[in-house]
Design an enzyme around this catalytic site. Structure first.
Site, PDB file in Angstrom:
ATOM      1  CB  SER A 211      -3.922   9.575  -2.238  1.00 57.47           C
ATOM      2  OG  SER A 211      -2.691   8.901  -2.028  1.00 57.47           O
ATOM      3  CB  ALA A 270      11.863  10.921  14.182  1.00 51.91           C
ATOM      4  CB  THR A 281       6.959   9.582  -8.255  1.00 46.71           C
ATOM      5  OG1 THR A 281       6.339   9.447  -7.148  1.00 46.71           O
ATOM      6  CG2 THR A 281       6.115   8.989  -9.472  1.00 46.71           C
ATOM      7  CB  SER A 320       1.378   4.080   5.949  1.00 46.67           C
ATOM      8  OG  SER A 320       2.096   2.897   5.390  1.00 46.67           O
ATOM      9  CG  ASN A 321       0.883   5.152  -0.535  1.00 45.27           C
ATOM     10  OD1 ASN A 321      -0.258   5.501  -0.731  1.00 45.27           O
ATOM     11  ND2 ASN A 321       1.968   5.894  -0.955  1.00 45.27           N
ATOM     12  N   GLY A 458      -5.211  13.231  -4.690  1.00 46.50           N
ATOM     13  CA  GLY A 458      -4.069  12.335  -5.042  1.00 46.50           C
ATOM     14  C   GLY A 458      -3.388  12.701  -6.205  1.00 46.50           C
TER      15      GLY A 458
END
Length: 514
Positions: A211, A270, A281, A320-321, A458
């Site tokens: 990341s 939630a 992964t 969020s990627n 990351g």
């Protein structure tokens, strides 16, 4: 006299020097390309002095059949990086290296009778400019900040060595650490590069930075904002209408993770229920079986958008990627070029980051590198495999890049030091939202001592990277880790504890963010 050079240093020097000759050869391809290359190479291999032995061997990775533009992308940043590297360790050797390459280029250009062709002359000017780039920017010679003393080779920092050894003792396979602070530069390693062997991780080896990619992507987007090509508070749908995005989602919300878009690599409801996305992964054997598959970024976005939004745009924060896959597509839509090309134009080339790669779908990782591992269950049996080679398109621009501790230091110190973004956009980047302390592609964190660090970390399937800096770039910490990953993310707690300990040691206390 000799100067310490890592394997990566030597590779950079070879790419720079032999690559310059290759560029001249490619530029002269319409005439006597072979003669150009021969004359330049003869001059190059006659180099004397401490760097001469390094230049005596052609590098891996230089392909003489590449186009001039493709070679330039590889070679010109390496020339700048080489000058910076040598100036850090011995300014006289930087001059020696420059003179050697110039002799080779002059020999190559001189193979034509009379004046060299305009193409050759233009390439010679570009090569000379790249050699002079580090000399023209003294702060780069200090690694980017201009405030650090010259690096001290072999500097004794037992407290840092102890921390990284404790990280290995906690379960990591190997760790490398680079610190730039008021005491100079310190680099060290602990553990091993490969399971079952004894060699330590390469000090400046390549690693999948996960990341940390987001900080690079956010920087490119903000640079395009600075060029007037993107509006930070413009609806993302204006640029990417094909996805039917909620019109309330702005470019800023993508970079700050406040869009509410589902995380394509898996998300949580939630009530804490895990909702899978693309095989990633946490998926165990399913990820293993798909790790060489190519996913198009558009495919990832459409999968994420098929899931309910996490919250109303701008009302909450959730990592969020998918936000950064959209940012990649935004870059490509606006510029008409791949995000890797824009990365080279705006960051990698100007900073001479020759060890940094935006691979997209390529499975290889440049040498040298430590190895990454993944443990999974197959028919009731636990297996551990080497996953250093993989197709990173499953994470796309949410985490696919490759870099080194040296390049990460140069990047973060240049970024926070104001060399990549106008002051107002850098201020936007480093203004955190209140829930998680996330700015635009960076976390902004307070230390226990009352200071602030700008950071992003990351992890990516057995590889991980850390990147921290004070807001002025005068103190940085960059590190790489290789470990055994698994679906349960069992190293997560050790990762958090280790990063907190490192930040405390280097910055006087703080919280780490993954």
């Amino acid at each position: 006299m000799s100067i310490p050079l890592t394997d990566q240093d030597k590779t950079t020097l070879r790419i720079a020097a032999w690559g310059a000759v290759s560029l001249m050869s490619a530029a002269g391809a319409a005439g006597s390309a072979h003669k150009v290359a021969t004359e330049g190479s003869i001059a190059l291999t006659s180099a004397t002095g401490p760097v001469g032995h390094v230049l005596a061997k052609a590098p891996n990775g230089i392909k003489y059949g590449k186009s001039v533009a493709a070679l330039a992308d590889q070679v010109l940043p390496a020339l700048t990086a080489s000058m910076s590297l040598l100036k850090q360790q011995d300014p006289a050797e930087a001059d020696n290296f420059r003179s050697t390459v110039i002799v080779a280029i002059e020999a190559a250009a001189g193979t034509h009778r009379g004046e060299p062709s305009p193409t050759l002359a233009d390439m010679a000017r570009k090569i000379t400019a790249a050699l002079d780039a580090a000399s023209a920017t003294p702060e780069m010679a200090a690694g980017g900040s201009g405030a650090l003393p010259t690096a001290t080779a072999g500097q004794d920092r037992p407290e840092l060595q102890k921390v990284i050894q404790e990280m290995v003792d906690s379960g990591f396979v190997g760790v490398t650490l680079r610190v730039h602070d008021e005491q100079g530069e310190w680099v060290g390693s602990a553990g091993v590069s490969r399971l079952g062997e004894t060699a330590a991780p390469p000090i400046d080896g390549h690693v999948r930075i996960g990341s940390n990619t987001k900080t690079f992507i956010a920087t490119v987007v903000l640079q395009l904002v600075g060029e007037g090509r993107i509006g930070l508070d413009t609806p993302a749908d204006d640029y990417l209408p094909e996805f039917g995005l909620d019109r309330r989602i702005t470019v800023r919300m993508l970079l700050q993770h406040t869009s509410g878009v589902f995380n394509v690599t898996g998300d949580f409801d939630a009530d804490g229920t895990y909702v899978p996305g693309i095989p990633a992964t946490p998926s165990g054997k399913e990820w293993v079986d798909n790790r060489f598959k190519t996913y198009r970024p558009e495919e990832l976005v459409r999968l994420a958008l098929s899931k309910p939004a996490r919250f109303e745009p701008g009302t909450d924060w959730s990592y969020s990627n998918t936000n950064y896959v959209l940012a990649r597509l935004l870059i490509e839509k606006v510029t008409g070029r791949s995000y890797a090309e824009e990365m080279r134009r705006l960051i990698l080339g100007p900073l001479g980051l020759s060890g940094t790669v935006a691979p997209s779908t390529e499975t290889e990782i440049p040498e040298p590198h430590a190895h990454a591992y993944y443990r999974y269950e197959d028919a009731g049996e636990q297996k551990t495999i080497d996953v250093t080679r993989q197709n990173p398109s499953w994470i796309s621009s949410g985490g696919d890049m490759i870099s080194t501790t040296r390049d990460l230091h140069t990047f973060i110190s240049a970024l926070v030091g104001g060399r990549l973004l106008p002051a107002e956009l850098l201020a936007d980047m480093c203004t955190p939202e209140p829930k998680a302390g996330y700015g635009l592609g960076v976390f902004v964190q307070k230390t226990d001592g009352g200071g602030t660090v700008i950071t992003h970390n990351g992890g990516m399937a057995g590889h991980a990277a850390l990147m921290y800096s004070t807001p002025d770039g005068s103190k940085t910490l960059t590190a790489t880790l290789n470990y055994v990953d698994d679906a349960a993310l069992s190293m997560a707690a050790a990762f958090q504890q280790a990063t907190q300990r490192l930040v405390q040691e280097v910055f006087g206390g703080g919280q780490a963010a993954g």
